[in-house]
Design a protein around this motif. Sequence first.
Motif, PDB file in Angstrom:
ATOM      1  N   LEU A  60      39.756  -7.375  11.138  1.00 57.10           N
ATOM      2  CA  LEU A  60      39.259  -8.760  10.759  1.00 57.10           C
ATOM      3  C   LEU A  60      37.961  -9.416  11.601  1.00 57.10           C
ATOM      4  O   LEU A  60      38.383  -9.561  12.710  1.00 57.10           O
ATOM      5  N   ALA A  61      36.917  -9.218  11.023  1.00 57.17           N
ATOM      6  CA  ALA A  61      35.686  -9.777  12.082  1.00 57.17           C
ATOM      7  C   ALA A  61      35.458 -11.528  11.304  1.00 57.17           C
ATOM      8  O   ALA A  61      35.447 -11.583  10.038  1.00 57.17           O
ATOM      9  N   SER A  62      35.115 -12.193  12.335  1.00 55.33           N
ATOM     10  CA  SER A  62      34.940 -13.668  11.826  1.00 55.33           C
ATOM     11  C   SER A  62      33.809 -14.000  12.917  1.00 55.33           C
ATOM     12  O   SER A  62      33.798 -13.711  13.953  1.00 55.33           O
ATOM     13  N   THR A  63      32.991 -15.210  12.269  1.00 53.38           N
ATOM     14  CA  THR A  63      32.159 -15.964  13.270  1.00 53.38           C
ATOM     15  C   THR A  63      31.793 -17.128  12.300  1.00 53.38           C
ATOM     16  O   THR A  63      32.089 -17.318  11.152  1.00 53.38           O
ATOM     17  N   LEU A  64      31.299 -18.252  13.156  1.00 52.30           N
ATOM     18  CA  LEU A  64      30.828 -19.589  12.458  1.00 52.30           C
ATOM     19  C   LEU A  64      29.761 -19.453  11.590  1.00 52.30           C
ATOM     20  O   LEU A  64      28.949 -18.635  11.977  1.00 52.30           O
ATOM     21  N   CYS A  65      29.960 -19.831  10.302  1.00 56.92           N
ATOM     22  CA  CYS A  65      28.816 -19.747   9.233  1.00 56.92           C
ATOM     23  C   CYS A  65      27.877 -20.872   9.357  1.00 56.92           C
ATOM     24  O   CYS A  65      26.777 -20.791   9.183  1.00 56.92           O
ATOM     25  N   TRP A  66      28.398 -21.903   9.256  1.00 60.43           N
ATOM     26  CA  TRP A  66      27.768 -23.382   9.026  1.00 60.43           C
ATOM     27  C   TRP A  66      28.492 -24.223   9.732  1.00 60.43           C
ATOM     28  O   TRP A  66      29.839 -24.320   9.842  1.00 60.43           O
ATOM     29  N   SER A  67      27.975 -25.388   9.660  1.00 59.81           N
ATOM     30  CA  SER A  67      28.679 -26.768  10.288  1.00 59.81           C
ATOM     31  C   SER A  67      27.792 -27.870   9.721  1.00 59.81           C
ATOM     32  O   SER A  67      26.673 -28.085   9.590  1.00 59.81           O
TER      33      SER A  67
ATOM     34  N   ASN B 271      33.463 -27.691   8.784  1.00 57.79           N
ATOM     35  CA  ASN B 271      32.526 -26.475   9.143  1.00 57.79           C
ATOM     36  C   ASN B 271      33.037 -25.138   8.362  1.00 57.79           C
ATOM     37  O   ASN B 271      34.169 -25.220   8.101  1.00 57.79           O
ATOM     38  N   GLY B 272      32.484 -24.059   8.501  1.00 65.33           N
ATOM     39  CA  GLY B 272      33.005 -22.809   7.801  1.00 65.33           C
ATOM     40  C   GLY B 272      32.874 -21.602   8.561  1.00 65.33           C
ATOM     41  O   GLY B 272      31.606 -21.330   8.931  1.00 65.33           O
ATOM     42  N   HIS B 273      33.856 -20.995   8.636  1.00 63.71           N
ATOM     43  CA  HIS B 273      33.764 -19.460   9.339  1.00 63.71           C
ATOM     44  C   HIS B 273      33.728 -18.517   8.372  1.00 63.71           C
ATOM     45  O   HIS B 273      34.579 -18.572   7.239  1.00 63.71           O
ATOM     46  N   GLY B 274      32.938 -17.498   8.442  1.00 68.46           N
ATOM     47  CA  GLY B 274      32.898 -16.171   7.645  1.00 68.46           C
ATOM     48  C   GLY B 274      34.128 -15.183   8.268  1.00 68.46           C
ATOM     49  O   GLY B 274      34.182 -15.237   9.464  1.00 68.46           O
ATOM     50  N   TYR B 275      34.663 -14.765   7.068  1.00 69.25           N
ATOM     51  CA  TYR B 275      35.731 -13.783   7.534  1.00 69.25           C
ATOM     52  C   TYR B 275      35.402 -12.466   6.515  1.00 69.25           C
ATOM     53  O   TYR B 275      35.245 -12.503   5.457  1.00 69.25           O
ATOM     54  N   TRP B 276      35.422 -11.214   7.223  1.00 66.61           N
ATOM     55  CA  TRP B 276      35.485  -9.818   6.706  1.00 66.61           C
ATOM     56  C   TRP B 276      36.368  -9.005   7.329  1.00 66.61           C
ATOM     57  O   TRP B 276      36.667  -8.805   8.236  1.00 66.61           O
TER      58      TRP B 276
END
Length: 273
Positions: free
Chosen positions: A172-179, A184-189
């Motif tokens: 599971l990869a994740s990073t902060l996408c927007w704030s 705020n929203g993190h992306g999860y792949w």
Amino acid sequence: MVDKLPTVFRLSMSINEQTLGKTRFDKNSMVSSLSAKQVAALIAALKGTSEIHWTDGENWWELSNQGAAAVLLKMDEYQGRIGTQGALMRKGPKGEEQVLPPLPVPEVLAAPLEKALSRDRLLQTQQAQALRKSLAKTLDKDDACPALTDPEATGYGQNAVSVIRLSASKLLASTLCWSGAYNNGHGYWVVDNSVAFNPILVTTLGSDFNDRTISATHKGRGLGDCWSSDEWTWDGRQFVHTESSSTGMCRLLAPGGAWSLPEIVTKVRQVAR
């Protein structure tokens, strides 16, 4: 103001100036339960042009019934209750044998996560940029994850991509996408544990990942009187959308919203390791 209210307070409920008893409120939740008699009277009043009030003796709060009859009739129509004894609006002599039965709640088995390995290829520095590019290719809107698609223009810079092991072959990869102002929203792949990556986007609205579940919780506005909530659960192959709900429109009815309006409902059962 709420801060000046006692821990528990009561309001009198009336319909067409006829008192129907008191309703008990907790200061923290600002929510009260009605008695069966009050519920029956309220439903009857919502069908017409009755005046519905709550009062503490000095202040009055009115509940509008505009549009309520149409909503109740639509509920009856959807469930096949029009003309039946249990209809809310158009009662009739028919039984409820043809009324739509409740659907069984889907069950999702939450798979256990693999123990983290001492070394993952994706954690190597030289793979980071390739992974970011691979994740960005899954986005169908330029603004879905600006931190990936245009980090310099938005001021996000190179946010780190975190990796958690899901299984022997998946991570599971994740990073902060927007704030934003208060969200705020993190992306999860879900990605392959290989240089090909083959990422599958789960969401760019994520708030947290904990105990096999990605959660997303967001305010509708800064006051916090309206919220949305979603969850995705790992079943060993993919993340399944297992919960979605909102508290409805932002109307300052109660802190955190007066009620939860579900859109996706499932029963999640965790599988032991």
